[in-house]
Write a protein that holds these residues in place. Structure first.
Motif, PDB file in Angstrom:
ATOM      1  N   GLU A   1     -33.022  58.318  17.718  1.00 26.65           N
ATOM      2  CA  GLU A   1     -33.639  59.670  17.397  1.00 26.65           C
ATOM      3  C   GLU A   1     -32.396  60.747  17.254  1.00 26.65           C
ATOM      4  O   GLU A   1     -31.818  61.207  16.456  1.00 26.65           O
TER       5      GLU A   1
ATOM      6  N   LYS B   1     -29.381  59.637  16.852  1.00 29.24           N
ATOM      7  CA  LYS B   1     -28.305  59.436  15.889  1.00 29.24           C
ATOM      8  C   LYS B   1     -28.550  60.557  14.539  1.00 29.24           C
ATOM      9  O   LYS B   1     -27.953  60.591  13.676  1.00 29.24           O
ATOM     10  N   HIS B   2     -29.857  60.947  14.414  1.00 22.82           N
ATOM     11  CA  HIS B   2     -30.095  61.780  13.177  1.00 22.82           C
ATOM     12  C   HIS B   2     -29.428  63.115  13.482  1.00 22.82           C
ATOM     13  O   HIS B   2     -29.407  63.879  12.483  1.00 22.82           O
ATOM     14  N   TRP B   3     -29.104  63.390  14.387  1.00 16.22           N
ATOM     15  CA  TRP B   3     -28.691  64.600  14.860  1.00 16.22           C
ATOM     16  C   TRP B   3     -27.067  64.636  15.408  1.00 16.22           C
ATOM     17  O   TRP B   3     -26.399  65.505  14.756  1.00 16.22           O
TER      18      TRP B   3
END
Lengths: 363, 363
Positions: free
Chosen positions: B110, B112-114
């Motif tokens: 997750e 990696k989405h940010w």
């Protein structure tokens, strides 16, 4: 047991007594499970036998077409203000909003964090006392959706007719109208609703979304948990769902179906609201400022001549076991939220209190 | 009432019986309120008298320093996987993760989405059977945080000593350890925990965050509902909170305090887990693959020689009213989750079942 009052709260709000009694009976040990619903793993047959029938019953009572998904999500309607734009639009896209009250305004403001949010209609200059008529030509042709708030709890208004949006998908917050009035799901791309008014205890939103309305190529920054597809693929159980809330909502859905469905609920709510609106319209001290055709049948707002009168009336109501009749802190005055769980007897007791108060003022 | 079983589910999981009985008693009409907690407006004194004492009790039993905020948020730990990076880092920043199991891996993915999420340590190549030792020199100097999963439910491991992170803030998912073992809050920038293991029914996460760890200039794309500041400013009631879940957690917090606090809970959990680990270590058929010093005292995992043996053992356990002993679907085998709500009597019944099964195999 202590005596129960009549609770006119706008949400969380009154639940059907027989639903509460059923939940109480089975709280410590749910039949056949050997444990409470609150202790039940969501990966068991016991819980599947709660969540799937709840969803199916909701599908039946709302007449939800097969090309729509039904999701049980955490975060309430306020989370949806951010979530639906992320699933229906790319960052920077044009998003149309009609602003008919506080929550409609909150949704609009949240849209600005994601796209080019445009307010295409507002009733703010008349203190949100009516629902603006919206036609296709008022919308941006490239808008990803038009968002409306179907029933406005604070101001006591509702869309009794949906806007004409042409090719622009309609998204609606029906938090305070859902299950209390007939809603034609097929006219929407997406409906969402916090459950804490007409469906169950706080802590969840129901999302009803047309499958092909969701973007295929959703932006990478969107969190996994906020992607509808994540939850669609896992039947709302990508992670641990709010099991007890789903269970309670299921009991309420059953209760609605057992009592004639949404059509019967709407009829009852029209009758209940008519008792109050008729009284207000023939009163010399109570006033409702809403344009008649736009009046909500879920939240009846009314004012008294002075703040002192309002205070005195609220004290009298509370003394008679009629609680939370106070208007929203933003607007003052009074408000009676008469969702499905409020029996006619409660409304009549409130009407009696209003008549007695007016009589007292005249004497 | 039907007979209650011993429920070894990893979450949602067993709650103290006296807490359930208290909730049952007051479900229809909460003393002094005239309605159920599920019908109570969150803007009333009645609810303030539930949520604020719950928060205060948690502060006491966890010994939370004054410069930390305590939040009750929807979405569970899975929502936090996305939320804490948004509040502690800008988009594209470096984020360090230690991957010690499935949920630690989910948090990493997750991230990696940010940001630029980096896995600085992993025990995956040894099937997550130990906790890697982490020292400051392993971390990126510009990392916004190091994230760990304090107790790994699926593999039955736990950090009994926190990593040395130097100037890099420590963020920890303590979902399955919180209130069951001593956690030094002051060593963390942020702790979060889904409540459905040791604190209450599913549908909420507790977030304990050091005030000065939160970014002042948070990125504009972050939804209002996902900003910790939104909820800090409104005492977790920016929108309608999950009132019933908060109420139930409050009852559990009281129960923990009444029963000696977290230190007493940890002592009991050490004793309970020792009963099972001792049996496993002296058994010829049960095996626990975890490095001894890293063993969880909340989730005891064990395997049997063959899948057939596992099936036969699980059937025997279920027949004796010991349910959800099956291991996580990703790893198979068996797992006994023995959170605070599980009494020693349940653990002893499971141990007896294990001994009887082994005896049966030898005969």
């Amino acid at each position: 047991m202590e005596e129960r009052v009549y609770n006119f709260s706008a949400g969380p709000s009154v639940l059907p007594l027989e639903v509460l009694e059923q939940a109480q009976k089975d709280l410590v040990c749910y039949p056949g499970a050997g444990c409470s619903v609150m202790e039940m793993s969501h990966r068991t047959k016991s819980f599947e036998n709660i969540i799937f029938p709840a969803r199916d019953t909701l599908r039946r009572i709302m007449n939800i077409p097969d090309d729509y998904e039904v999701l049980f999500l955490q975060g309430g309607a306020s989370m949806q203000f951010a979530q639906f734009p992320m699933n229906l639009a790319h960052q920077g896209d044009t998003l149309d909003y009609a602003v008919t009250g506080q929550f409609a305004g909150n949704a609009f403001k949240e849209g600005k964090h994601w796209g080019k949010a445009v307010c295409v209609a507002s009733s703010e200059y008349k203190v949100f006392s009516y629902i603006p008529r919206i036609t296709e030509d008022m919308l941006d042709s490239d808008a990803r959706f038009l968002h409306i708030t179907g029933n406005n709890t604070i101001f006591g208004t509702a869309y009794h007719e949906l806007p004409q949006t042409g090719s622009v998908p309609l998204v609606a917050d029906w938090s305070s109208g859902i299950l209390g009035m007939n809603i034609d799901v097929s006219k929407h791309a997406l409906i969402y609703a916090g459950v804490q008014k007409n469906m169950g205890p706080a802590g969840m939103a129901v999302v009803i979304v047309k499958k092909d309305a969701i973007l295929e190529d959703i932006d990478d920054v969107v969190p996994t948990m906020l992607r509808y597809k994540t939850m669609i693929d896992k039947d709302s159980m990508f992670n641990t769902p709010p099991c007890w809330t789903i269970y309670m909502c299921g009991l309420v859905f059953d209760w609605v179906e057992r009592n004639g469905g949404v059509a019967a609920m709407e009829k009852r709510n029209r009758e209940k609201s008519a008792v109050l609106y008729d009284l207000i319209d023939s009163s010399e001290i109570f006033n409702n400022p809403v344009v008649k055709k736009d009046r909500s049948i879920m939240n009846v707002t009314f004012t008294l001549p002075t703040d002192e009168d309002t205070k005195a009336f609220l004290a009298m109501a509370t003394g008679r076991g009629l609680i939370n009749v106070k208007g929203h802190r933003l607007v003052g005055g009074c408000r009676a939220s008469i969702y499905n769980g409020m029996p006619m007897a409660g409304v009549e007791k409130l009407a009696e209190c209003m008549r007695d108060f007016e009589k007292g003022m005249r004497e």
